[in-house]
Design an enzyme around this catalytic site. Sequence first.
Site, PDB file in Angstrom:
ATOM      1  N   ASN A  38       0.814  -1.213   0.000  1.00 38.71           N
ATOM      2  CA  ASN A  38       0.000   0.000   0.000  1.00 38.71           C
ATOM      3  C   ASN A  38       0.854   1.273   0.000  1.00 38.71           C
ATOM      4  OD1 ASN A  38      -2.469   1.244  -0.013  1.00 38.71           O
ATOM      5  ND2 ASN A  38      -2.998   0.783   2.116  1.00 38.71           N
ATOM      6  N   HIS A 123     -15.579  -5.014   9.716  1.00 38.86           N
ATOM      7  CA  HIS A 123     -15.333  -3.691  10.308  1.00 38.86           C
ATOM      8  C   HIS A 123     -16.635  -2.934  10.515  1.00 38.86           C
ATOM      9  CE1 HIS A 123     -10.962  -2.929   8.815  1.00 38.86           C
ATOM     10  NE2 HIS A 123     -11.127  -4.173   9.198  1.00 38.86           N
ATOM     11  N   ARG A 148     -15.115  -5.929  14.373  1.00 40.40           N
ATOM     12  CA  ARG A 148     -14.201  -4.904  14.873  1.00 40.40           C
ATOM     13  C   ARG A 148     -14.980  -3.603  15.049  1.00 40.40           C
ATOM     14  NH1 ARG A 148      -8.935  -2.296  11.727  1.00 40.40           N
ATOM     15  NH2 ARG A 148     -10.390  -0.624  11.232  1.00 40.40           N
ATOM     16  N   TYR A 160      -9.105   7.676  11.813  1.00 40.67           N
ATOM     17  CA  TYR A 160      -8.752   6.636  10.858  1.00 40.67           C
ATOM     18  C   TYR A 160      -9.609   5.392  11.100  1.00 40.67           C
ATOM     19  CZ  TYR A 160      -6.176   3.363   8.057  1.00 40.67           C
ATOM     20  OH  TYR A 160      -5.850   2.429   7.100  1.00 40.67           O
ATOM     21  N   ASP A 211      -8.850  -1.934  16.912  1.00 41.01           N
ATOM     22  CA  ASP A 211      -7.524  -1.641  16.348  1.00 41.01           C
ATOM     23  C   ASP A 211      -7.063  -0.273  16.835  1.00 41.01           C
ATOM     24  OD1 ASP A 211      -5.250  -1.420  14.828  1.00 41.01           O
ATOM     25  OD2 ASP A 211      -6.219  -1.876  12.912  1.00 41.01           O
ATOM     26  N   HIS A 213      -4.053   0.990  15.894  1.00 42.77           N
ATOM     27  CA  HIS A 213      -3.200   1.554  14.841  1.00 42.77           C
ATOM     28  C   HIS A 213      -1.912   2.147  15.394  1.00 42.77           C
ATOM     29  CE1 HIS A 213      -7.251   1.625  12.764  1.00 42.77           C
ATOM     30  NE2 HIS A 213      -6.495   0.922  11.948  1.00 42.77           N
ATOM     31  N   GLU A 237      -5.582  -4.593  18.935  1.00 40.96           N
ATOM     32  CA  GLU A 237      -4.614  -4.731  17.842  1.00 40.96           C
ATOM     33  C   GLU A 237      -3.662  -3.540  17.772  1.00 40.96           C
ATOM     34  OE1 GLU A 237      -6.664  -5.253  14.146  1.00 40.96           O
ATOM     35  OE2 GLU A 237      -5.014  -4.390  13.009  1.00 40.96           O
ATOM     36  N   GLU A 263       0.738  -6.752  11.384  1.00 36.17           N
ATOM     37  CA  GLU A 263       0.378  -6.511   9.980  1.00 36.17           C
ATOM     38  C   GLU A 263       1.490  -5.792   9.223  1.00 36.17           C
ATOM     39  OE1 GLU A 263      -3.313  -4.193  10.786  1.00 36.17           O
ATOM     40  OE2 GLU A 263      -2.381  -2.622   9.590  1.00 36.17           O
ATOM     41  N   ARG A 284      -0.410 -11.238  13.279  1.00 38.58           N
ATOM     42  CA  ARG A 284      -1.181 -10.737  12.130  1.00 38.58           C
ATOM     43  C   ARG A 284      -0.399 -10.662  10.821  1.00 38.58           C
ATOM     44  NH1 ARG A 284      -5.631  -8.441  11.801  1.00 38.58           N
ATOM     45  NH2 ARG A 284      -5.000  -6.466  10.871  1.00 38.58           N
ATOM     46  N   HIS A 313      -3.929 -10.026   8.724  1.00 38.56           N
ATOM     47  CA  HIS A 313      -4.436  -8.768   8.175  1.00 38.56           C
ATOM     48  C   HIS A 313      -5.227  -9.068   6.898  1.00 38.56           C
ATOM     49  CE1 HIS A 313      -3.066  -4.575   6.491  1.00 38.56           C
ATOM     50  NE2 HIS A 313      -4.250  -4.496   7.051  1.00 38.56           N
ATOM     51  N   ASP A 317      -6.339  -3.481   0.907  1.00 41.07           N
ATOM     52  CA  ASP A 317      -5.096  -3.431   0.131  1.00 41.07           C
ATOM     53  C   ASP A 317      -4.468  -4.815  -0.045  1.00 41.07           C
ATOM     54  OD1 ASP A 317      -4.858  -2.536   2.980  1.00 41.07           O
ATOM     55  OD2 ASP A 317      -2.722  -2.789   2.648  1.00 41.07           O
ATOM     56  N   GLU A 340      -9.115 -11.315   9.185  1.00 46.25           N
ATOM     57  CA  GLU A 340      -9.793 -10.043   8.889  1.00 46.25           C
ATOM     58  C   GLU A 340     -10.393 -10.105   7.480  1.00 46.25           C
ATOM     59  OE1 GLU A 340      -7.142  -6.684   8.965  1.00 46.25           O
ATOM     60  OE2 GLU A 340      -8.770  -5.226   8.810  1.00 46.25           O
ATOM     61  N   TRP A 403       1.899   5.965  13.357  1.00 43.97           N
ATOM     62  CA  TRP A 403       0.816   5.324  12.651  1.00 43.97           C
ATOM     63  C   TRP A 403       0.138   4.401  13.600  1.00 43.97           C
ATOM     64  CZ3 TRP A 403      -3.015   4.014  10.158  1.00 43.97           C
ATOM     65  CH2 TRP A 403      -3.258   4.585   8.909  1.00 43.97           C
TER      66      TRP A 403
HETATM   67  C1  CS2 Z   1      -5.863  -1.585   9.350  1.00 44.55           C
HETATM   68  C2  CS2 Z   1      -5.650  -1.235   7.895  1.00 44.55           C
HETATM   69  O1  CS2 Z   1      -7.188  -3.362   8.630  1.00 44.55           O
HETATM   70  C3  CS2 Z   1      -6.435  -2.970   9.500  1.00 44.55           C
HETATM   71  O2  CS2 Z   1      -6.180  -3.616  10.493  1.00 44.55           O
HETATM   72  O3  CS2 Z   1      -4.773  -1.437  10.187  1.00 44.55           O
HETATM   73  O4  CS2 Z   1      -6.564  -0.235   7.571  1.00 44.55           O
HETATM   74  C4  CS2 Z   1      -4.257  -0.768   7.533  1.00 44.55           C
HETATM   75  O5  CS2 Z   1      -4.021   0.478   8.104  1.00 44.55           O
HETATM   76  C5  CS2 Z   1      -4.075  -0.714   6.053  1.00 44.55           C
HETATM   77  O6  CS2 Z   1      -4.429  -1.924   5.504  1.00 44.55           O
HETATM   78  C6  CS2 Z   1      -2.623  -0.366   5.738  1.00 44.55           C
HETATM   79  O7  CS2 Z   1      -2.244  -0.716   4.480  1.00 44.55           O
HETATM   80 MG    MG Z   2      -4.739  -2.922  11.732  1.00 44.88          MG
END
Ligand code: CS2
Ligand code: MG
Length: 403
Positions: A38, A123, A148, A160, A211, A213, A237, A263, A284, A313, A317, A340, A403
Site C-alpha cells: 500500500n 469492520h 471490529r 482513521y 484496532d 493503529h 490490535e 500486519e 497478524r 491482516h 489493500d 480479517e 501510525w
Molecule cells: C488496518 C488497515 O485493517 C487494519 O487492520 O490497520 O486499515 C491498515 O491500516 C491498512 O491496511 C494499511 O495498508
Molecule cells: Mg490494523
Amino acid sequence: MPKIIAARVVVTSPGRNFVTLKIECEDGTYGLGDATLNGRELAVESYLTDHVVPCLIGRDAHQIEDIWQFLYRGAYWRRGPVTMTAIAAVDMALWDIKAKLAGMPLYQLLGGACRTGVMVYGHANGETPEDTIAEAQRYKALGYKAIRLQSGVPGLASTYGVSKDKMFYEPADADLPTENVWSTEKYLRSVPPLFAAAREALGWDVHLLHDIHHRLTPIEAGRLGKDLEPYRPFWLEDATPADNPASFRLIRQHTTTPLAVGEVFNSIWDAKPLIEEQLIDYIRCTAVHAGGITHLRRIAALADLYNVRTGCHGATDLSPVCMAAHLHFGLSIPNFGVQEYMRHTEETDAVFPHAYSFADGMLHPGEAPGLGVDLDEGLAAKYPYARAYLPVNRLEDGSMHNW
Ligand code: CS2
Ligand code: MG
C-alpha cells in the site's frame, strides 16, 4: 518439470491499486501472486520486473522452497517490506501452479482442512457509538461471529478507520497523504464507553475487536486493556509500535486483554521475540508482506509452540489473491485464530474472479484447483494505476505521531 517461461507484473486500480505477479509455465499453467504494498506499489513492481523476473525464467516451478531461499539468501539485502512482498508474490504464484498441477485446491496440498471454514471479522465503524453499534448489528445479522468496532473520537475532526462508505471504505484515499489530528487523551476516554454500550446492545455471543493503529505508548495501552477487560474483547490490535518488542512486556504486566500485532511485519524475525516471550496472543503477519505462504507457515509453526494463534491482516489493500492464500493457509493450520475480512468493491471482484465465498461468519476458499483466483487482464487494463496514500497523523500541537 513445469518450466517457467514468462513472468510479468500487472498493475491495476479497480477502486484501489493492486500489483499482481503472473508466472507462466511451458505447459500453459500459470499462477498468480499478490505483490501489493500500500502506497509503495511501484517499488515492488520494479523490484519484481527489474530484479526478480529475469532470475525465474527457465526454473522448475515445483521448486518452491529452493526459489524462496534463492531470492531470500541470494539477495544479500535481506528482509524489508519491498523485498519480502516481491518474494511473497513469487511464492504465492508457485503454490498456485503446484496446486493447479496437482488438481487440488491449495489447502489440500498444505495438509487438508482442519476446520469447516475460516472465521472472519468485519469492520463496524461510525461517527458515534450509536452509529458503530448499528453497523455492528448489521454485521451480526449477516452472520458475522466477530466484529471490529471503531468509532469517531469526540473532539477530533476525523478518525482513521471511520468512514462514510461503511463496508467498502478505502483507507488510501488521496494522491498525497491527508493529515489527520490525533489526541490520545480524547481517544482513551472514548473507547471504554463504546465497548460498554456494544456489549449491552450486542450481547456476549459475538467477538468484539479493536484496532489502535500503533498510537499508544505501552503504559497507555496497558490502561486501555485494563479498562476494556470487563467487556472481554477478542483482541486489542497494534497497541503500540512493535519496533521495540520489549514494549509489549509492559502492556502484558498490566492487562489480560489479548493482544494482536504484526500486519506491518515482514519476516519471522520481527515476530520471534514477541512469540517466544508469549507477549502476544495473535500474530497478524500476511502472506503478501511476510514472504508468502512458505514463510507465513513457518511463522505460524513457531507461534503454535507458544499458544499464539493467527489473525492475518485482510484490509482492502490485500488483493483477492492474497485473501485466497490466507483462506487456504487458515483452513490448513492447527493454530488458526481469525481472519480479517474487509470486503472488496464489485470492480475489484470483477477483475479478480474467485472461488472463495462467505457463509455463516466464515469464508471458505472453495474447491477450484490452486488458489482459486483469476485475473481478468482485459478488465484490469481499464483501471490504470493512480497514486494513493494512507493519511498521516499529527498531534494537536502539530507533532508527527505514530501510525
Ligand atoms: C488496518 C488497515 O485493517 C487494519 O487492520 O490497520 O486499515 C491498515 O491500516 C491498512 O491496511 C494499511 O495498508
Ligand atoms: Mg490494523
